[in-house]
Design a protein around this motif. Structure first.
Motif, PDB file in Angstrom:
ATOM      1  N   GLY A 139       3.288 -21.091 -14.528  1.00  0.00           N
ATOM      2  CA  GLY A 139       4.582 -20.437 -14.465  1.00  0.00           C
ATOM      3  C   GLY A 139       4.599 -19.005 -14.942  1.00  0.00           C
ATOM      4  N   VAL A 140       3.496 -18.509 -15.427  1.00  0.00           N
ATOM      5  CA  VAL A 140       3.420 -17.130 -15.914  1.00  0.00           C
ATOM      6  C   VAL A 140       2.844 -16.249 -14.812  1.00  0.00           C
ATOM      7  CG1 VAL A 140       2.439 -15.579 -17.619  1.00  0.00           C
ATOM      8  CG2 VAL A 140       3.106 -17.914 -18.275  1.00  0.00           C
ATOM      9  N   PRO A 141       3.594 -15.226 -14.370  1.00  0.00           N
ATOM     10  CA  PRO A 141       3.071 -14.333 -13.320  1.00  0.00           C
ATOM     11  C   PRO A 141       2.089 -13.315 -13.885  1.00  0.00           C
ATOM     12  CG  PRO A 141       5.257 -13.641 -13.960  1.00  0.00           C
ATOM     13  CD  PRO A 141       4.960 -14.888 -14.743  1.00  0.00           C
ATOM     14  N   TYR A 142       1.111 -13.001 -13.090  1.00  0.00           N
ATOM     15  CA  TYR A 142       0.133 -11.970 -13.437  1.00  0.00           C
ATOM     16  C   TYR A 142       0.041 -10.974 -12.284  1.00  0.00           C
ATOM     17  CZ  TYR A 142      -1.279 -15.042 -17.217  1.00  0.00           C
ATOM     18  OH  TYR A 142      -1.278 -15.823 -18.338  1.00  0.00           O
ATOM     19  N   TRP A 143      -0.086  -9.718 -12.648  1.00  0.00           N
ATOM     20  CA  TRP A 143      -0.135  -8.634 -11.662  1.00  0.00           C
ATOM     21  C   TRP A 143      -1.334  -7.741 -11.915  1.00  0.00           C
ATOM     22  CZ3 TRP A 143       3.572  -8.288  -7.828  1.00  0.00           C
ATOM     23  CH2 TRP A 143       4.708  -9.093  -7.995  1.00  0.00           C
ATOM     24  N   GLY A 144      -1.880  -7.207 -10.834  1.00  0.00           N
ATOM     25  CA  GLY A 144      -2.860  -6.160 -10.982  1.00  0.00           C
ATOM     26  C   GLY A 144      -2.174  -4.828 -11.216  1.00  0.00           C
ATOM     27  N   GLN A 145      -2.981  -3.786 -11.338  1.00  0.00           N
ATOM     28  CA  GLN A 145      -2.444  -2.459 -11.631  1.00  0.00           C
ATOM     29  C   GLN A 145      -1.947  -1.750 -10.376  1.00  0.00           C
ATOM     30  OE1 GLN A 145      -5.596  -3.085 -11.155  1.00  0.00           O
ATOM     31  NE2 GLN A 145      -6.293  -1.433  -9.792  1.00  0.00           N
ATOM     32  N   GLY A 146      -2.305  -2.280  -9.220  1.00  0.00           N
ATOM     33  CA  GLY A 146      -1.865  -1.700  -7.958  1.00  0.00           C
ATOM     34  C   GLY A 146      -2.865  -0.704  -7.398  1.00  0.00           C
ATOM     35  N   THR A 147      -2.838  -0.550  -6.084  1.00  0.00           N
ATOM     36  CA  THR A 147      -3.664   0.435  -5.402  1.00  0.00           C
ATOM     37  C   THR A 147      -2.796   1.158  -4.369  1.00  0.00           C
ATOM     38  OG1 THR A 147      -5.757   0.807  -4.225  1.00  0.00           O
ATOM     39  CG2 THR A 147      -4.559  -1.211  -3.674  1.00  0.00           C
ATOM     40  N   GLN A 148      -2.892   2.472  -4.353  1.00  0.00           N
ATOM     41  CA  GLN A 148      -2.031   3.274  -3.490  1.00  0.00           C
ATOM     42  C   GLN A 148      -2.576   3.307  -2.066  1.00  0.00           C
ATOM     43  OE1 GLN A 148       0.940   5.163  -4.215  1.00  0.00           O
ATOM     44  NE2 GLN A 148       0.954   5.320  -1.968  1.00  0.00           N
ATOM     45  N   VAL A 149      -1.704   3.026  -1.127  1.00  0.00           N
ATOM     46  CA  VAL A 149      -2.012   3.183   0.295  1.00  0.00           C
ATOM     47  C   VAL A 149      -1.064   4.241   0.856  1.00  0.00           C
ATOM     48  CG1 VAL A 149      -1.982   2.088   2.561  1.00  0.00           C
ATOM     49  CG2 VAL A 149      -2.895   0.853   0.581  1.00  0.00           C
ATOM     50  N   THR A 150      -1.631   5.286   1.414  1.00  0.00           N
ATOM     51  CA  THR A 150      -0.829   6.350   2.007  1.00  0.00           C
ATOM     52  C   THR A 150      -1.215   6.513   3.464  1.00  0.00           C
ATOM     53  OG1 THR A 150      -0.690   7.507  -0.115  1.00  0.00           O
ATOM     54  CG2 THR A 150      -0.162   8.771   1.865  1.00  0.00           C
ATOM     55  N   VAL A 151      -0.232   6.339   4.328  1.00  0.00           N
ATOM     56  CA  VAL A 151      -0.439   6.516   5.769  1.00  0.00           C
ATOM     57  C   VAL A 151       0.239   7.825   6.152  1.00  0.00           C
ATOM     58  CG1 VAL A 151      -0.207   5.524   8.054  1.00  0.00           C
ATOM     59  CG2 VAL A 151      -0.434   4.027   6.050  1.00  0.00           C
ATOM     60  N   SER A 152      -0.562   8.779   6.587  1.00  0.00           N
ATOM     61  CA  SER A 152      -0.021  10.102   6.887  1.00  0.00           C
ATOM     62  C   SER A 152      -0.901  10.803   7.911  1.00  0.00           C
ATOM     63  CB  SER A 152       0.047  10.932   5.602  1.00  0.00           C
ATOM     64  OG  SER A 152       0.466  12.250   5.883  1.00  0.00           O
ATOM     65  N   SER A 153      -0.259  11.577   8.755  1.00  0.00           N
ATOM     66  CA  SER A 153      -1.009  12.371   9.727  1.00  0.00           C
ATOM     67  C   SER A 153      -1.265  13.783   9.189  1.00  0.00           C
ATOM     68  CB  SER A 153      -0.247  12.443  11.045  1.00  0.00           C
ATOM     69  OG  SER A 153       1.058  12.936  10.839  1.00  0.00           O
TER      70      SER A 153
END
Length: 115
Positions: free
Chosen positions: A101-115
């Motif tokens: 019942g305890v949630p765990y999260w990573g630190q995240g990784t940035q995804v940037t879609v750009s032309s």
């Protein structure tokens, strides 16, 4: 304690591909549902996809047909293959699971879609 580490984010042009990875600590991985979420600037966090311990997958409508979630239980790793990326896929992507019942999260990784 569960520790999640995401990797694989970056800058990509529209129509391009990226593969995200999430490495999990501990031996809980094989029994857990693993989730990928994303949060774009100014928006709420959105569930992108999840995969059960048995390999059943579910996707948000916005990514269905373009993203594929998979897992390698031997490596304690879950992946998110992202194809045909769109500008609106730009976000920080997070790996998530729960234990007792305890949630765990990573630190995240940035995804940037750009032309």
């Amino acid at each position: 304690q569960v520790h999640l580490v995401e990797s694989g984010g970056g800058l990509v042009q529209p129509g391009g591909s990226l593969r995200l990875s999430c490495a999990a600590s501990g031996n809980i991985f094989s029994t857990n549902v693993m989730n990928w979420w994303r949060q774009a600037p100014g928006k709420e966090r959105e569930l992108v996809a999840f995969i059960t311990s048995g390999g059943i997958t579910t996707y948000a409508d916005s990514v269905k047909g373009r993203f594929t979630i998979s897992r390698d239980n031997a490596k304690n790793t879950v992946y998110l293959q992202m194809n045909s990326l769109k500008l609106e896929d730009t976000a920080v992507y997070y790996c998530n699971t729960a234990l007792k019942g305890v949630p765990y999260w990573g630190q995240g990784t940035q995804v940037t879609v750009s032309s």
